[in-house]
Design a protein around this motif. Sequence first.
Motif, PDB file in Angstrom:
ATOM      1  N   THR A  67      39.904 -27.778  40.022  1.00 48.76           N
ATOM      2  CA  THR A  67      39.878 -28.535  40.766  1.00 48.76           C
ATOM      3  C   THR A  67      40.500 -28.002  42.123  1.00 48.76           C
ATOM      4  O   THR A  67      40.196 -28.049  43.460  1.00 48.76           O
ATOM      5  CB  THR A  67      40.392 -29.915  40.703  1.00 48.76           C
ATOM      6  OG1 THR A  67      41.586 -29.779  40.189  1.00 48.76           O
ATOM      7  CG2 THR A  67      39.773 -30.452  39.455  1.00 48.76           C
ATOM      8  N   PHE A  68      41.692 -27.180  42.034  1.00 50.88           N
ATOM      9  CA  PHE A  68      42.666 -26.453  43.013  1.00 50.88           C
ATOM     10  C   PHE A  68      41.593 -25.537  43.926  1.00 50.88           C
ATOM     11  O   PHE A  68      41.557 -25.471  45.042  1.00 50.88           O
ATOM     12  CB  PHE A  68      43.847 -26.080  42.395  1.00 50.88           C
ATOM     13  CG  PHE A  68      44.449 -24.978  43.487  1.00 50.88           C
ATOM     14  CD1 PHE A  68      44.970 -25.304  44.686  1.00 50.88           C
ATOM     15  CD2 PHE A  68      44.463 -23.828  43.187  1.00 50.88           C
ATOM     16  CE1 PHE A  68      45.475 -24.529  45.603  1.00 50.88           C
ATOM     17  CE2 PHE A  68      45.065 -22.971  43.860  1.00 50.88           C
ATOM     18  CZ  PHE A  68      45.457 -23.119  45.139  1.00 50.88           C
ATOM     19  N   MET A  69      41.026 -24.640  42.895  1.00 51.86           N
ATOM     20  CA  MET A  69      40.105 -23.540  43.424  1.00 51.86           C
ATOM     21  C   MET A  69      38.900 -24.026  44.297  1.00 51.86           C
ATOM     22  O   MET A  69      38.736 -23.551  45.596  1.00 51.86           O
ATOM     23  CB  MET A  69      39.657 -22.593  42.418  1.00 51.86           C
ATOM     24  CG  MET A  69      40.765 -21.927  41.716  1.00 51.86           C
ATOM     25  SD  MET A  69      39.826 -20.867  40.462  1.00 51.86           S
ATOM     26  CE  MET A  69      41.289 -20.971  39.339  1.00 51.86           C
ATOM     27  N   SER A  70      38.406 -25.007  43.781  1.00 47.40           N
ATOM     28  CA  SER A  70      37.094 -25.545  44.368  1.00 47.40           C
ATOM     29  C   SER A  70      37.419 -26.414  45.733  1.00 47.40           C
ATOM     30  O   SER A  70      36.750 -26.228  46.721  1.00 47.40           O
ATOM     31  CB  SER A  70      36.326 -26.568  43.456  1.00 47.40           C
ATOM     32  OG  SER A  70      37.040 -27.619  43.095  1.00 47.40           O
ATOM     33  N   GLY A  71      38.717 -27.152  45.574  1.00 47.53           N
ATOM     34  CA  GLY A  71      38.941 -27.737  46.860  1.00 47.53           C
ATOM     35  C   GLY A  71      39.631 -26.707  48.068  1.00 47.53           C
ATOM     36  O   GLY A  71      39.147 -27.125  48.961  1.00 47.53           O
ATOM     37  N   THR A  72      40.099 -25.709  47.368  1.00 45.05           N
ATOM     38  CA  THR A  72      40.655 -24.889  48.492  1.00 45.05           C
ATOM     39  C   THR A  72      39.583 -24.226  49.341  1.00 45.05           C
ATOM     40  O   THR A  72      39.347 -23.929  50.219  1.00 45.05           O
ATOM     41  CB  THR A  72      41.500 -23.741  48.060  1.00 45.05           C
ATOM     42  OG1 THR A  72      42.675 -24.510  47.178  1.00 45.05           O
ATOM     43  CG2 THR A  72      42.018 -22.740  48.888  1.00 45.05           C
ATOM     44  N   LEU A  73      38.505 -23.782  48.410  1.00 48.28           N
ATOM     45  CA  LEU A  73      37.204 -23.139  48.925  1.00 48.28           C
ATOM     46  C   LEU A  73      36.410 -23.816  49.749  1.00 48.28           C
ATOM     47  O   LEU A  73      36.004 -23.466  50.946  1.00 48.28           O
ATOM     48  CB  LEU A  73      36.465 -22.502  47.658  1.00 48.28           C
ATOM     49  CG  LEU A  73      36.811 -21.130  47.287  1.00 48.28           C
ATOM     50  CD1 LEU A  73      36.011 -20.738  46.020  1.00 48.28           C
ATOM     51  CD2 LEU A  73      36.807 -20.015  48.336  1.00 48.28           C
ATOM     52  N   THR A  74      36.358 -25.284  49.290  1.00 44.50           N
ATOM     53  CA  THR A  74      35.513 -26.095  50.171  1.00 44.50           C
ATOM     54  C   THR A  74      36.320 -26.410  51.503  1.00 44.50           C
ATOM     55  O   THR A  74      35.792 -26.773  52.607  1.00 44.50           O
ATOM     56  CB  THR A  74      35.476 -27.567  49.340  1.00 44.50           C
ATOM     57  OG1 THR A  74      34.677 -27.169  48.085  1.00 44.50           O
ATOM     58  CG2 THR A  74      34.543 -28.648  50.268  1.00 44.50           C
TER      59      THR A  74
END
Length: 88
Positions: A67-74
């Motif tokens: 969730t951290f990775m996808s949130g940062t990329l988004t």
Amino acid sequence: MDELIFHDTLRQGLWIAMVISLPMLTAALVTGVAIGLLQALTSVQEMTLTFVPKLAAMLAVFWMSMTFMSGTLTAFFTGRIVPLIAGA
């Protein structure tokens, strides 16, 4: 596109890539050191003994930080890339 905007976006993208990969790389490093210490203490030199725990630790950390990775990329995409595309 201005050259400075391109280089700044590239710099931010590389920083995001480093921040996103840091948890998995840290898990692999800690697991590798722990298994290496265990191998040195027991004199067991088996290649799968290092590979499988590292892979399991990296998968666990990936699952926990997804969730951290996808949130940062988004956030990077919507905050930086989309305005550049819309402005061009």
